[in-house]
Design a protein around this motif. Structure first.
Motif, mmCIF file in Angstrom:
data_model
loop_
_atom_site.group_PDB
_atom_site.id
_atom_site.type_symbol
_atom_site.label_atom_id
_atom_site.label_comp_id
_atom_site.label_asym_id
_atom_site.label_seq_id
_atom_site.Cartn_x
_atom_site.Cartn_y
_atom_site.Cartn_z
ATOM 1 N N CYS A 223 -29.549 -9.626 -30.889
ATOM 2 C CA CYS A 223 -28.326 -10.359 -30.562
ATOM 3 C C CYS A 223 -27.118 -9.620 -31.121
ATOM 4 O O CYS A 223 -26.977 -9.478 -32.327
ATOM 5 C CB CYS A 223 -28.366 -11.769 -31.135
ATOM 6 N N CYS B 122 -26.835 -14.810 -23.159
ATOM 7 C CA CYS B 122 -27.258 -13.596 -22.455
ATOM 8 C C CYS B 122 -28.776 -13.501 -22.332
ATOM 9 O O CYS B 122 -29.289 -12.670 -21.596
ATOM 10 C CB CYS B 122 -26.750 -12.366 -23.176
ATOM 11 N N CYS C 54 -32.359 -12.293 -26.601
ATOM 12 C CA CYS C 54 -33.302 -12.652 -27.662
ATOM 13 C C CYS C 54 -34.526 -13.325 -27.062
ATOM 14 O O CYS C 54 -35.663 -13.053 -27.461
ATOM 15 C CB CYS C 54 -32.631 -13.565 -28.676
HETATM 16 S S1 SF4 Z 1 -28.718 -15.565 -25.722
HETATM 17 FE FE1 SF4 Z 1 -29.626 -14.821 -27.633
HETATM 18 S S2 SF4 Z 1 -28.986 -12.678 -27.801
HETATM 19 FE FE2 SF4 Z 1 -27.652 -13.642 -26.260
HETATM 20 S S3 SF4 Z 1 -25.864 -14.312 -27.401
HETATM 21 FE FE3 SF4 Z 1 -27.282 -16.054 -27.337
HETATM 22 S S4 SF4 Z 1 -28.452 -15.868 -29.194
HETATM 23 FE FE4 SF4 Z 1 -27.464 -13.890 -28.878
#
Ligand code: SF4
Ligand SMILES: Cc1cc2nc3c(=O)[nH]c(=O)nc-3n(C[C@H](O)[C@H](O)[C@H](O)COP(=O)(O)OP(=O)(O)OC[C@H]3O[C@@H](n4cnc5c(N)ncnc54)[C@H](O)[C@@H]3O)c2cc1C
Ligand code: SF4
Ligand code: SF4
Ligand code: SF4
Lengths: 429, 150, 507
Positions: free
Chosen positions: C32, C56, C59
């Motif tokens: 992240c 996104c 993770c």
């Molecule tokens: S989806 Fe996961 S990697 Fe993407 S911003 Fe959120 S916590 Fe971070």
């Protein structure tokens, strides 16, 4: 091609593996005074301490000699070498011809002319037989004195202590481990030894081994006037190269058998490796005897390859020792005690007595040439890499080494791919 | 011989290779049990480790050297070079925990076992066709192939 | 939390972590780039801060135990058909920042997607369908100006073409990678597009960021772009590619220029764009030398002159209200290709208001441009390429039936390499390593892997296009071009159908 190897220590094993890299079929004969297949010599302290049993001693599986097509003449001592006739003769009356001979006879323990040294109760500590004897001795012995506070002495002391013997160590130098370590490291180790109850007497020396009328040892007199009662004495003040065979045959011997980059002696058919050899040193750019295990193996390996015609230069040995005392690991590599005032030397020492950790780095002309680690030794190999590959260090990298954070990614550009990702190294476009 | 070649141009430092390594060397071979149970009980640790300096990462472990310094240094016969496979093999039974190999390997590829007085070292996943780390790497940061001798 | 702005807790996403499955490997922490996950020293486990998550899914994709779920946070504002949460949150944001709302990628707003209202035909009985696996199927397309009629003469060596022809570029598949400048996306993806285009026999467009010299070798499959900032434009550049494109407008932000923040200008970007390291690269809204069709004509011919009349020149415009007239002017100004970018086209950064409210959908723009050029008898003078919101091979084939010669894809190409349309391209922190030049993030795109995926996508779509063509009884893409009879509409008004030139389904 007939290869004869005198001695069956680790240098001999290295030589066998080295010969077989270049010559799969040549005849190999190993002649050894000791009657066991090669064992881990340093393991004798583990055996004496009762940490391992005799079954763990062999350095290679029993199948090794068959697999590498090696003939063995164990329990047979070479008494003479005829360099002209290219033969060696043994004490059991045999004569063996050779095309290439390797002297891997190691060292013999040095015993000083100490009054009372002759007779029962005085032991060396370099062979399996020594260890087996001491196992028995320890059963009926309450106190013992170890003469010599070097590596072997300390290991002997530790092992006897583990057997329930009260041990005192006598060391001439002002600290233990004077050769391979420095004051601070020696201090941490001495502290640990004292904690477990091993007496250390530094800065003095044994003057006499005292015996009663029956010849039984009663103790050891020290120069400082004190008297240490003991039933047994172990003398461990070092080994001297077993170079007599070579000397008598007219081969050049200085402290040990002098060898060139190919590990050949002054006689091109005779090679030498291990504790008996005076071979190239990686840092000092000079020949010297460094009686340590890795050098013995590597010299044997390179001697073997070169005997088999490979023409592979030995890059030089690197002094290194790793020993743990009651869970306190210590590592020392390269130059750790530079001569005071030596030009171009820079030292960095980080001591944390509370956690018993110590890190000393020795730089010369902008390169790492030696280090000592006590306690936290996990990065030892990486430091060794910096010494072995002789990387010039920029300020940033040096600072990282000093702060205990060496990394392969600090290697000079290109060297990483050469070692870890050759040819395939990615070209982005 | 086939070896694992790490590529620092594309290693993203995710450490998934370490996770795979631990799992592959666990008893259960179950990622969750390996990490949440066995790790605490038996001190599992990865044999491959990611190094990072600034933005650059690379996952390193034993390179199974042609002339291994660790084998030269091993006093107990626990480390040997297998002449047939070329692998630098480790027999935990034999190891006495003297740390000689750890000191001698100039690549820092040998680590102490987290709880035992033994070392741990990459075995190229003996018994698997494809080493676990290579299989797990999402970015081809590790390549397992034969590039000739060393 | 104390001292936080009022909108802090009205974040869009929240992270669900399955505690039983989590092995505390910290893979999520490292993946992240928004700092959501972190190692909690006190509790000795991985935890997260929901407020930072931008959704996104990086993770989630990388968690080795599938312990993570990224969910949209349903804000419990009182339902309000007018004041939907997005408007409420935007007001909060602007009340805090006082700034323009920025956005990345194509507009997510709910304007009709005409592709979905158009249906394709298939053969039955009288005109049998063709099996593309057994019979030849031609997807090859040439872009550039074509003569309306051909004249031949007889010579002793046989017949010879008398009509002079203009340079065309040859596409094995009627799909190209659209302009995404080096800088807005990183070098690894340019390498990947260049390799993929070369592999499948099509083109990628450099975008307005210039072309790094190391990519010149892919020139035969490259279209070099000249935009209002003139970044990286010099004669070697113009001659490095197979065609040149003048960028007048972009569908996601018609009427405004571009702004690549200084943080994205690293050494390589600076060298390629010919701008100082770390300084903002600003593309003005207009070309300062183009205020009329005549000015455009001059630039087109200046570029042709500079490239020896060997390369077709394309002009890219945004789909706006008057697009048909504009396109006609562009063709008359000498363009060999007109590229039209619809309002759903992607961007690295655009003001959200403009992205979501300016322009028209590409389907309508395409139909009206094609019709207008036909009506004026200049359709053969230029090829028409469309961009902006092509999601699948069916969209491509519908575009061709509506009159396009080829389509440009950009968002789909980025999706192929992992993009999840989180739309935060403008932050430079793209966790997928796409819209970022941060070396730690950019290497997440391994060019080898990315090139493979992009090429795979092209090949897959090509197969599907062959299938659909065959189903219609056609054996070449040429026979479909502008063949609106192969389309029928569902759910459209009469005027929409008029513009699209299609009949309602059932008729
Ligand atoms: S989806 Fe996961 S990697 Fe993407 S911003 Fe959120 S916590 Fe971070
Ligand atoms: C207790 C102890 C602990 C040690 N710990 C370490 C350590 O931790 N790390 C380290 O690096 N080093 C250590 N060493 C040193 C290391 O063991 C030696 O450097 C190494 O064994 C040398 O190997 P070599 O093959 O040269 O000789 P050796 O192992 O000494 O072998 C020589 C062999 O040759 C035989 N031989 C000699 N002369 C003849 C002859 N004329 N005819 C036939 N055979 C003959 C001997 O019997 C012997 O078997 C330790 C040594 C001891 C004794
Ligand atoms: S442990 Fe080190 S020295 Fe041994 S083979 Fe591996 S990399 Fe080489
Ligand atoms: S899994 Fe691959 S990319 Fe991730 S850290 Fe390991 S080598 Fe690097
Ligand atoms: S990546 Fe998954 S398993 Fe690893 S710490 Fe994050 S949530 Fe837990």
């Amino acid at each position: 091609m007939k290869y004869v190897i005198v001695g069956n220590g680790v240098a001999s094993v290295g030589a066998i593996e080295g010969i077989r890299r270049a010559d799969p079929d040549g005849e190999i004969l190993v002649i050894s005074e000791e009657s066991t297949p090669t064992y881990g010599r340093p393991l004798i302290s583990y055996l004496l301490a009762g940490k391992i049993g005799p079954e763990r001693m062999p350095l290679r599986p029993i199948t090794f000699y068959d697999k590498f097509k090696v003939k063995m003449a164990l329990g047979s001592k070479v008494v003479s070498l005829d360099a002209k006739a290219k033969t060696v003769s043994t004490d059991d009356g045999n004569t063996h011809p050779y095309d290439k001979l390797l002297l891997a006879t190691g060292g013999v323990p040095f015993v000083p002319p100490l009054p009372g040294k002759d007779g029962s109760g005085v032991y060396s500590f370099t062979t399996l037989a020594n260890a087996e004897t001491l196992v028995d001795v320890a059963k009926n012995c309450k106190t013992a004195v170890v003469v010599g506070g070097g590596l072997i002495g300390l290991k002997a002391a530790e092992a006897l202590h583990d057997r329930g013997v009260k041990v005192s160590i006598v060391e001439l130098a002002p600290r233990v481990l004077s050769a391979a370590f420095d004051d601070k490291a020696g201090g941490l180790v001495a502290k640990r030894l004292a904690e477990v109850g091993i007496d250390v007497h530094c800065g003095t020396q044994a003057t006499e081994i005292k015996r009663d009328e029956s010849g039984t040892i009663v103790g050891v007199h020290l120069k400082d006037g004190s008297f240490l009662p003991a039933q047994a004495v172990v003398i461990a003040i070092g080994v001297v190269p077993a170079a007599a065979l070579a000397k008598d045959a007219g081969i050049k011997v200085d402290r040990g058998v002098v060898v060139d980059e190919r590990l050949a002696s002054s006689d091109p058919a005779v090679f030498a490796a291990g504790d008996v050899a005076q071979a190239k040193d990686l840092i000092l750019d000079d020949n010297r005897v460094v009686p340590i295990w890795p050098n013995a193996f590597n010299q044997g390996f390179y001697a073997g390859k070169n005997m088999a015609g490979a023409d592979s230069p030995y890059l030089g040995g690197l002094a290194m020792n790793s020993i743990a005392f009651y869970g306190l690991p210590t590592v020392s590599v390269g130059i750790v005690n530079p001569a005071p005032g030596e030009a171009g030397i820079e030292l960095s020492e980080t001591l944390d007595e509370e956690n018993a950790t110590y890190r000393k780095l020795v730089f010369k002309d902008g390169k790492l040439v030696g280090y000592v680690l006590v306690g936290d030794i996990d990065n030892a190999g990486l430091y060794t890499g910096f010494i072995r590959f002789k990387f010039p260090l920029d300020a940033d990298t040096k600072a990282k080494l000093v702060s205990g954070c060496p990394s392969i990614l600090q290697w000079p550009e290109g060297f990483f791919d050469e070692k870890f990702n050759p040819v395939g190294a990615q070209e982005i476009v | 011989m086939k070896k694992i070649y790490p590529n620092k141009a594309v290693c993203i430092g995710c450490h998934l290779c370490e996770v795979a390594c631990v799992t592959a060397h666990s008893k259960s071979k179950d990622i969750i049990l390996a990490h949440n149970v066995e790790k605490a009980q038996e001190g599992l640790a990865p044999r491959r480790n990611v190094a990072q300096e600034g933005p650059v990462c690379v996952a390193l472990s034993c390179r199974h050297c042609e002339e291994p310094m660790c084998v030269a240094a091993c006093i107990s016969g626990a480390l040997t070079k297998n002449p047939e496979t070329g692998r630098c093999e480790y027999n935990e039974e034999q190891c006495v925990g003297c740390w000689s190999c750890l000191m001698a390997c100039p690549f820092g590829s040998i680590r102490r076992h987290p709880v035992k007085e033994k070392i741990i070292k990459c075995d190229l996943c003996a018994g698997r066709d494809m080493p676990a780390c290579v299989e797990a790497c999402p970015n081809a940061g590790l390549i397992y192939e034969d590039r000739g001798k060393d | 939390m104390a001292f936080a702005p009022i909108n802090k807790n009205y974040h869009d996403f929240f992270v669900v972590r399955d505690k039983d499955a989590c092995i505390n490997c910290q893979v999520c922490v490292r993946q992240c780039s928004y700092g959501v996950h972190y190692w909690d020293e006190a509790r000795q486990c991985v935890r997260h801060d929901n407020t930072k998550c931008i959704g996104c899914h990086r993770c989630e994709a990388y968690c080795p135990t599938q312990a993570l779920l990224i969910q949209e946070k349903p804000s419990n504002f009182k339902p309000n058909a007018l004041w939907r949460p997005v408007f409420i949150k935007n007001v909060y944001k602007q009340a805090d920042s006082g700034g323009v709302l920025l956005a990345g990628m194509g507009s997510p707003v709910d304007i009709p997607v005409y592709w979905d209202k158009l249906l394709l035909d298939a053969s039955q009985v009288t005109n049998p369908s063709i099996d593309p696996l057994r019979e030849p199927m031609e997807l090859r397309t040439y872009l550039g100006s074509k003569p309306t009629r051909l004249e031949f003469e007889t010579t002793p060596e046989g017949p010879r073409l008398k009509t002079p022809t203009k340079p065309n570029i040859k596409l094995n598949i009627p799909i190209m990678f659209s302009a995404m400048s080096f800088g807005s996306i990183n070098f690894n993806l340019h390498v990947a597009m260049a390799r993929a285009a070369t592999e499948v026999g099509t083109y990628y467009n450099t975008g307005e960021g210039g072309l790094h010299e190391s990519l010149y070798k892919y020139g035969p499959n490259t279209i070099v772009q000249v935009a209002s900032g003139r970044f990286g434009v010099h004669s070697d550049y113009l001659n490095a590619g197979a065609a040149i494109e003048i960028k007048i407008g972009q569908g996601a932000k018609p009427g405004i220029g571009g702004h690549l923040p200084g943080e994205k200008i690293n050494a390589m970007v600076s060298e390629t764009r010919m701008v100082p390291l770390g300084s903002d690269a600003i593309s003005p809204a207009p070309h300062h030398d183009i205020y009329s069709i005549e000015d455009l004509h001059q630039l087109i011919y200046a570029l042709k002159e500079a490239s020896d009349y060997k390369k077709p020149v394309s002009v890219k415009i945004a789909a706006v209200h008057n697009v048909a007239a504009i396109a006609s002017g562009v063709v008359r100004a000498g363009a060999d290709i007109v590229a039209i970018d619809g309002m759903r086209g992607g961007t690295g950064a655009a003001p959200a208001m403009i992205r979501d409210n300016v322009g028209i959908p590409i389907e309508l723009a395409l139909a009206s441009v094609d019709q207008r050029l036909r009506d004026e008898g200049i359709r053969n003078d230029a090829s028409v390429v469309v961009a902006g919101g092509t999601r699948c091979s069916a969209d491509v084939i519908k575009a061709i039936a509506l009159g396009a010669d080829a389509v440009y894809i950009a968002t789909a190409a980025l999706l192929a390499v992992g993009c999840t349309l989180c739309a935060r391209c403008y932050t430079g922190k793209c966790p997928w390593g796409i819209a970022t030049n941060d070396p730690y993030l950019a290497k997440r795109q391994n060019p080898d892997i990315a090139a493979k995926k992009m090429a795979n996508l092209m090949k897959a779509w090509a197969h599907e296009i062959e299938e659909m063509l065959g189903g219609m009884g056609l054996n070449s893409i040429e026979s479909l071009r502008g063949n609106r009879d192969k389309l029928r509409a569902v759910g459209l008004s009469q005027s929409e159908m008029d513009i699209l030139g299609v009949k309602p389904a059932g008729r």
